[in-house]
Scaffold this motif. Structure first.
Motif, short mmCIF file in Angstrom:
data_model
loop_
_atom_site.label_atom_id
_atom_site.label_comp_id
_atom_site.label_asym_id
_atom_site.label_seq_id
_atom_site.Cartn_x
_atom_site.Cartn_y
_atom_site.Cartn_z
N SER A 16 9.75 1.93 3.28
CA SER A 16 11.07 3.29 2.68
C SER A 16 11.69 3.76 1.68
O SER A 16 11.72 4.40 0.99
CB SER A 16 10.44 4.33 3.96
N ARG A 17 12.65 2.38 2.08
CA ARG A 17 13.69 2.59 0.83
C ARG A 17 14.23 1.70 1.12
O ARG A 17 14.12 0.33 1.81
CB ARG A 17 14.71 3.96 1.51
N ASN A 18 16.50 1.83 0.79
CA ASN A 18 17.04 0.92 0.99
C ASN A 18 16.15 -0.93 0.96
O ASN A 18 15.52 -1.36 -0.64
CB ASN A 18 17.63 0.65 1.50
N ALA A 43 5.67 9.78 3.03
CA ALA A 43 6.10 10.25 1.38
C ALA A 43 7.05 9.55 1.26
O ALA A 43 7.18 9.85 -0.08
CB ALA A 43 6.57 12.52 1.93
N SER A 44 8.22 9.42 2.03
CA SER A 44 9.26 7.89 1.52
C SER A 44 8.15 6.88 1.45
O SER A 44 9.19 5.94 -0.18
CB SER A 44 10.23 7.35 2.27
N ALA A 49 5.26 3.38 -3.41
CA ALA A 49 3.90 2.70 -4.07
C ALA A 49 4.70 3.58 -5.80
O ALA A 49 3.76 3.01 -5.96
CB ALA A 49 3.29 3.66 -3.29
N ALA A 50 4.85 5.24 -5.47
CA ALA A 50 5.08 5.39 -7.04
C ALA A 50 5.96 4.77 -7.88
O ALA A 50 5.35 4.01 -9.29
CB ALA A 50 5.20 6.85 -7.13
N ALA A 51 7.22 4.03 -7.03
CA ALA A 51 8.51 2.72 -8.16
C ALA A 51 7.50 1.14 -8.62
O ALA A 51 6.90 0.99 -9.36
CB ALA A 51 8.68 2.45 -7.34
#
Length: 251
Positions: A16-18, A43-44, A49-51
């Motif tokens: 999700s991050r990092n 959401a994260s 996924a968008a990136a």
């Protein structure tokens, strides 16, 4: 390096991050389709996924508690079904609470080991039938600096990460020659930390630890090591721990 693992498929847990997000982006930049796993934060996961999609490859978001055997198998099966194959598994999902040893409740101990050690075992076992069909299969476990050096206020995390090193070596023996299995151990990485009770705190051991390069690493530094182990150049490496810590620990 773009295209070196083109059209391959990777499942990255805890993405999700990092560091998890950086790993997915690094693999996508090389042409790999990525299945983005999150525990709950859909959401994260969609942001990650968008990136990935912005780089021209495909991304699928899956969620669930990987310490549950049925859920772990479901996540893997969903990932493989989305693309008809699975080439790489990155076991990144983790939790890293901090408490003095005498304050750790048994439930907290079990929660950490479940996410950091049980989940990589369960997900890897579920992924094996798919990975064994690939001609370039790799599993990369994400360990940690303190699993080698120790630290205060992290007995549960250190125990889990040290166990992950042993699991990596054992799996490398059992899964060769079809699947390489390695561990990447980040240390002194500057990540975006979640606030607890409205206060963002850095890991306790960061206050006293330094490294030779005199700076914190980035999630991208870790991601590059993971991407290499999944690349054609990393095919002759298995059972190893790759340290990414700027010289804070020399193995």
């Amino acid at each position: 390096m773009t295209g070196e693992i083109e059209r391959k498929v990777a499942l990255v847990t805890g993405a999700s991050r990092n560091i998890g997000r950086a790993i997915t982006v690094a693999l996508a930049a090389r042409g790999c389709n990525v299945v983005v796993h999150v525990a709950r934060d859909i959401a994260s996961g969609e942001e990650t996924a968008a990136a990935v999609r912005a780089l021209g490859v495909s991304a699928t978001v899956v969620s669930g508690d990987l310490s549950d055997p049925k859920t772990a198998a479901q996540v893997v099966n969903t990932a493989a079904a989305a693309y008809g194959r699975l080439d790489y598994l990155v076991n990144n999902a983790a939790i890293r609470p901090e408490s003095p040893f005498e304050s750790i409740k048994f439930e907290e101990w079990r929660d950490v080991l479940a996410v950091c050690l049980d989940a990589p075992f369960l997900v890897s076992q579920a992924a094996l039938p798919y990975l064994q069909k690939s001609d370039c299969a790799a599993i990369v476990n994400i360990g940690g600096l303190t699993g080698h050096t120790g630290a205060s206020h992290r007995a549960h995390v250190i125990t889990a990460k040290a166990g992950l090193i042993g699991l990596t070596k054992a799996m490398a023996h059992d899964l060769a020659p079809l699947v390489t299995v390695n561990c990447v151990a980040p240390g002194m990485i500057a990540t975006e930390r979640q606030a607890k009770d409205g206060v963002i705190t850095n890991p306790h051991h960061h206050a006293k630890r330094t490294n030779l390069l005199g700076r914190r690493g980035t999630p991208e530094d870790v991601a590059e090591a993971v991407a290499y182990l999944c690349s054609p150049g990393g095919r002759y490496i298995t059972g190893e721990t790759v340290h990414v810590n700027g010289g804070a620990y020399l193995s």
